[in-house]
Enzyme design. Structure first.
Site, PDB file in Angstrom:
ATOM      1  CG  ASP A  31      -2.188   0.847   0.982  1.00  0.00           C
ATOM      2  OD1 ASP A  31      -3.273   0.258   0.839  1.00  0.00           O
ATOM      3  OD2 ASP A  31      -2.074   2.097   0.915  1.00  0.00           O
ATOM      4  CE  LYS A  36      -5.546   1.738   4.912  1.00  0.00           C
ATOM      5  NZ  LYS A  36      -6.449   1.605   3.776  1.00  0.00           N
ATOM      6  CG  LEU A 154     -15.233  -8.414   0.215  1.00  0.00           C
ATOM      7  CD1 LEU A 154     -15.557  -7.207   1.066  1.00  0.00           C
ATOM      8  CD2 LEU A 154     -13.835  -8.902   0.534  1.00  0.00           C
ATOM      9  CD  GLU A 156     -16.837  -1.679   3.632  1.00  0.00           C
ATOM     10  OE1 GLU A 156     -17.210  -0.980   4.588  1.00  0.00           O
ATOM     11  OE2 GLU A 156     -16.386  -1.207   2.578  1.00  0.00           O
ATOM     12  CB  CYS A 261     -19.860  -1.013  -3.056  1.00  0.00           C
ATOM     13  SG  CYS A 261     -18.211  -1.573  -2.621  1.00  0.00           S
ATOM     14  NE  ARG A 328     -14.933   3.683   2.050  1.00  0.00           N
ATOM     15  CZ  ARG A 328     -14.124   2.804   1.450  1.00  0.00           C
ATOM     16  NH1 ARG A 328     -13.353   3.190   0.450  1.00  0.00           N
ATOM     17  NH2 ARG A 328     -14.078   1.551   1.831  1.00  0.00           N
TER      18      ARG A 328
END
Ligand code: NAD
Length: 432
Positions: A31, A36, A154, A156, A261, A328
């Site tokens: 990353d 992070k 997937l 969350e 998403c 988000r």
């Protein structure tokens, strides 16, 4: 055992890398966010996701899972490189590919052996070819490579479980052998594997998300009708869901979908369709209905309280759904902004998203629990259906509120029960 590199260590990349390591592969997660990676090296999770921390620690200890900011280190031994960087909405609603482009460029610059590039980010149809072009243009060593699309489904909040128990694995490539090599990585999961071409795989992801968002907007439109016509959407949804052709999933009426998403993917598909001469009217309606669900909450409060100016509103739940700290495009945040625009004073609580809330929200009093948030409130809005909100001490809640008004944006309580307890209660689409 295969050697895998994952570019982007967010919700998808971290879960993908960790689960592949748990399946016995050697994984390096790369990353560009130094903080992070530094945290992950110390075993500190950058996100909240049930089951993830323990799995990361176990695989890191077994030296199957490594974290780095260095592309050369990540790519050096890799046979497969997964791209799992973010693809946020651009100004027109299009998917912004700047991070995909940057990842593909950095990868190409350090590639010195043949490998398979697997795109896991949700990307516009045609991006597989685009990534191949970008890589080809930036190669320093002329090595062969193939691009495979492998969209991720997937959710969350149950990401580790979903990754390990997928309903299907979708792979798309013009290079059948490369797709079959990626399929081998998923064999231990015993899931149906669909191998198709690049563009079809990319479209399967958008079509799936758009369809799920459509189901939710559909049930929300019916919920609004239920409210006007005196029917109960919860029972309507149950009655519909028993029909095998319909099923129960994604039929919960409420304040609408959010998250990282659905909003961006429906917008991106709508944009893609429009610029290719299609007329995506259904997708536009799906987005309009979703936006209106937030407004319905404000309307309900206005009807009950009159002006919202200086009214204290408690908001329970800030993440876009339970079991995640992701805020988000959270409906809670959008509702808070609408209420603040009308002069309301907001107190809020979320079981895990408080750290993110502190960064995102202005002028909101963040409280230690649901009762602190409710104290002195003129109304309470349930915005996220966390388990801990399902069994609140309702008499105590009523006692601490200034006015016992509850707008249940997730329909977790029964109107009859709430009324008997003395609340003025409004659900979403519960018109009796
Ligand atoms: P995220 O924002 O959580 O993580 C993305 C990560 O990529 C960040 O850590 C960022 O620092 C890193 N990054 C950005 N540019 C980079 C670069 N050039 N090199 C290396 N790292 C870089 O995003 P996410 O939620 O994991 O989503 C990733 C992709 O997967 C998106 O396209 C998303 O639509 C898709 N997706 C997400 C979910 C989900 O539930 N979050 C589910 C399915 C698919």
């Amino acid at each position: 055992m295969k050697r895998i590199c994952v570019l982007g260590t967010g919700y998808v990349g971290l879960v993908t890398g960790t689960c592949f390591a748990d399946l016995g592969n050697q994984v390096v997660c790369v990353d560009i966010n130094e903080e992070k990676i530094a945290k992950l090296k110390q075993g500190i999770m950058p996100i909240y996701e049930p089951g993830l921390e323990e799995m990361v620690k176990r695989n890191a200890q077994a030296e199957r899972l490594k974290f780095t900011t260095s592309y050369p280190e990540g790519v050096a031994e890799a046979e497969f490189v997964f791209i799992a960087v973010d693809t946020p909405s651009g100004v027109e609603g299009e998917a912004d590919l700047r991070y995909v482009r940057a990842a593909a460029t950095s990868l190409a610059e350090v590639m010195d052996h043949p490998l398979i590039i697997v795109n896991k980010s949700t990307v516009p149809i045609g991006t597989g070819d685009y990534v191949a072009d970008v890589v080809r243009r930036h190669l320093n060593h002329q090595v062969p490579f193939s691009v495979v699309s492998n969209p991720e489904f997937l959710r969350e909040g149950s990401a580790v479980h979903d990754f390990l128990n997928p309903d299907r694995v979708v792979l798309g490539s013009e290079d059948r052998e490369a797709a079959e090599a990626v399929a081998q990585l998923y064999l231990p999961l015993r899931a149906p594997i669909i191998i198709t071409d690049l563009r079809t795989a990319e479209m399967i992801k958008y079509a799936s998300n758009a369809f799920l968002a459509t189901r939710i907007s559909f049930i929300n439109e019916i919920a609004t009708m239920c409210e006007a016509l005196g029917a109960d959407i919860k029972e309507v949804a149950i009655g519909m869901g028993y029909d095998k052709r319909i099923g129960h999933a994604y039929l919960d009426a409420g304040i609408g979908w959010g998250g990282s998403c659905f909003p961006k993917d429906v917008k991106a598909l709508e944009y893609m369709a429009s610029i290719h001469g299609c007329h995506p009217q259904l997708l536009r309606a799906v987005m309009d209905i979703n936006r209106d669900q937030r407004r319905h909450v404000v309307q309900k409060l206005r009807t009950l309280l009159g002006s919202l100016n200086e009214k204290v509103i408690a908001v329970l739940g800030l993440s876009f759904k339970p079991n995640t700290d992701d805020m988000r495009n959270s409906p809670a945040v959008e509702i808070i902004h609408l209420l603040q625009n009308e002069g309301a004073i907001i107190k809020a609580y979320d079981p895990v998203a408080m750290e993110n809330a502190r960064r995102i929200l202005d002028d909101v009093t963040l409280c230690g629990d649901a009762y602190q948030a409710a104290e002195g409130a003129d109304a309470l809005v349930i915005a996220t259906e966390w388990n801990e909100f399902k069994q609140l001490d309702l008499p105590h809640l009523k006692e601490v509120m200034r006015q016992p008004i509850v707008v249940d944006g997730r329909n977790i309580y029964e109107p009859e029960v709430m009324r008997k307890l003395g609340f003025t209660y409004r659900g979403m689409g519960r018109g009796y």
